[in-house]
Each structure stands twice: as structure tokens, then as C-alpha cells.
Design an enzyme around this catalytic site. Sequence first.
Site, PDB file in Angstrom:
ATOM      1  CB  CYS A 284      -0.891  -0.022   1.227  1.00  0.00           C
ATOM      2  SG  CYS A 284      -1.861   1.492   1.438  1.00  0.00           S
TER       3      CYS A 284
ATOM      4  CB  CYS B 268      -0.428   2.120   5.663  1.00  0.00           C
ATOM      5  SG  CYS B 268      -1.121   0.558   5.070  1.00  0.00           S
TER       6      CYS B 268
ATOM      7  CB  CYS C 259      -7.746  -4.626 -18.066  1.00  0.00           C
ATOM      8  SG  CYS C 259      -6.850  -4.535 -16.504  1.00  0.00           S
TER       9      CYS C 259
ATOM     10  CB  CYS D   9      -5.213  -0.617   2.262  1.00  0.00           C
ATOM     11  SG  CYS D   9      -4.019  -1.008   3.555  1.00  0.00           S
TER      12      CYS D   9
ATOM     13  CB  CYS E  40      -4.291   2.883   5.843  1.00  0.00           C
ATOM     14  SG  CYS E  40      -4.102   2.843   4.047  1.00  0.00           S
TER      15      CYS E  40
ATOM     16  CG  HIS F  51     -10.245   3.206  -4.245  1.00  0.00           C
ATOM     17  ND1 HIS F  51     -11.321   2.349  -4.312  1.00  0.00           N
ATOM     18  CD2 HIS F  51      -9.826   3.395  -5.528  1.00  0.00           C
ATOM     19  CE1 HIS F  51     -11.557   2.046  -5.590  1.00  0.00           C
ATOM     20  NE2 HIS F  51     -10.659   2.670  -6.340  1.00  0.00           N
TER      21      HIS F  51
ATOM     22  CG  HIS G  28     -13.544  -1.688  -8.523  1.00  0.00           C
ATOM     23  ND1 HIS G  28     -12.953  -0.497  -8.914  1.00  0.00           N
ATOM     24  CD2 HIS G  28     -14.649  -1.344  -7.795  1.00  0.00           C
ATOM     25  CE1 HIS G  28     -13.679   0.513  -8.452  1.00  0.00           C
ATOM     26  NE2 HIS G  28     -14.710   0.043  -7.773  1.00  0.00           N
TER      27      HIS G  28
ATOM     28  CG  ASP H 291     -12.653 -10.359 -15.921  1.00  0.00           C
ATOM     29  OD1 ASP H 291     -11.860 -10.247 -14.964  1.00  0.00           O
ATOM     30  OD2 ASP H 291     -13.006  -9.391 -16.620  1.00  0.00           O
TER      31      ASP H 291
ATOM     32  NE  ARG I  73      -9.985  -8.233 -15.200  1.00  0.00           N
ATOM     33  CZ  ARG I  73     -10.511  -7.007 -15.335  1.00  0.00           C
ATOM     34  NH1 ARG I  73      -9.763  -5.944 -15.162  1.00  0.00           N
ATOM     35  NH2 ARG I  73     -11.799  -6.856 -15.626  1.00  0.00           N
TER      36      ARG I  73
ATOM     37  CB  CYS J  71      -8.875  -4.395 -11.913  1.00  0.00           C
ATOM     38  SG  CYS J  71      -8.553  -3.146 -13.146  1.00  0.00           S
TER      39      CYS J  71
HETATM   40 FE    FE Z   1      -2.793   1.027   3.502  1.00  0.00          FE
END
Ligand code: FE
Length: 157
Positions: A69, A72, A87, A118, A121, A124, A127, A131, A139, A141
Amino acid sequence: MFAIIGCQAEAKSQAEPGQKDEQELMDKPKNKSKPELTPLQFHVTQEKGTEAPFSGEFYNHFVKGAYQCVCCGNKLFDSDAKFESACGWPSFSKPADKTNVSESDDSSLSMTRTEITCESCGAHLGHVFNDGPPPSGLRYCINSASLKFVEADSAGD
Ligand code: FE
């Protein structure tokens, strides 16, 4: 004499509360829980943004190591789980440890998706879709902007 100077300095800061507020404001952006993020890293991790496809640092990055991440340092993915998905974003078949990421329903943009954050923390990350390659069929992504890469040698793996 030194003690007197110290007292005077203290008295001065108390006598001018406006100045103290200014100092507090200057200190506020130094959020100790998060490193300094670039505007894109901030947008992705803190505002659930998405980097443009094929623009990120890691979509075409295949080096042995660990992806952490960016906020963090929580270990999120191993390079062994990374695959070419075409993709435009880094794609992984599984997290390094399922307990290091969180899943939640995301119905934004008129789509039903599963958001990955995560666990440590709340940043974001991206997703997960159904597939991916076997055996997981998943997957993950993930935005490059939410990741920090540590090469296997320096990670001690
Ligand atoms: Fe984090």
C-alpha cells in the site's frame, strides 16, 4: 539568562493566539499516518479515483517482488500473482494475504462492482472482477497509484 529567554518566548506565543493558530495550520498537513502523496496517489487512494488505463507505473511491470500500500506499507500483492490482463491496470489473481485487503459493494457509475481497499488504512486500491485466470478466476484490477513496489532482494524474500 537562558531561562529568562525561554520564558519570554513562551509568553510571546501565548500572548498571540493568532500566531499559534497559524502554526497549528502549518502543522496539520503533516499527517503522520500517511506519507506525502502525489495528487494522483491522493485522488486514487483517498477519493476513490481511477488512473487512466495504460498510464500507471505498474500495468506492464513484471519484476519479482511485493506490492505494498502506497499509504501505509501494508503488503497487498506478490508479483507471483500478477498477470497480463491487457486491461491497462496492474492485475493480480489473489492478494498476498486475504486479510490484508477489504471488499465492499460499489454501485457507483451505474455498475455493480466489488471495491478493494487496504485493510490497514482504508486506502482505495481498485476493484475485483470474476474474469481472472484459474484457479482463482479473479482479477484484482488495481491502480498503480495505490501501490509501492519492493523488489524481492530488497524485500528480503
Ligand atoms: Fe494502507
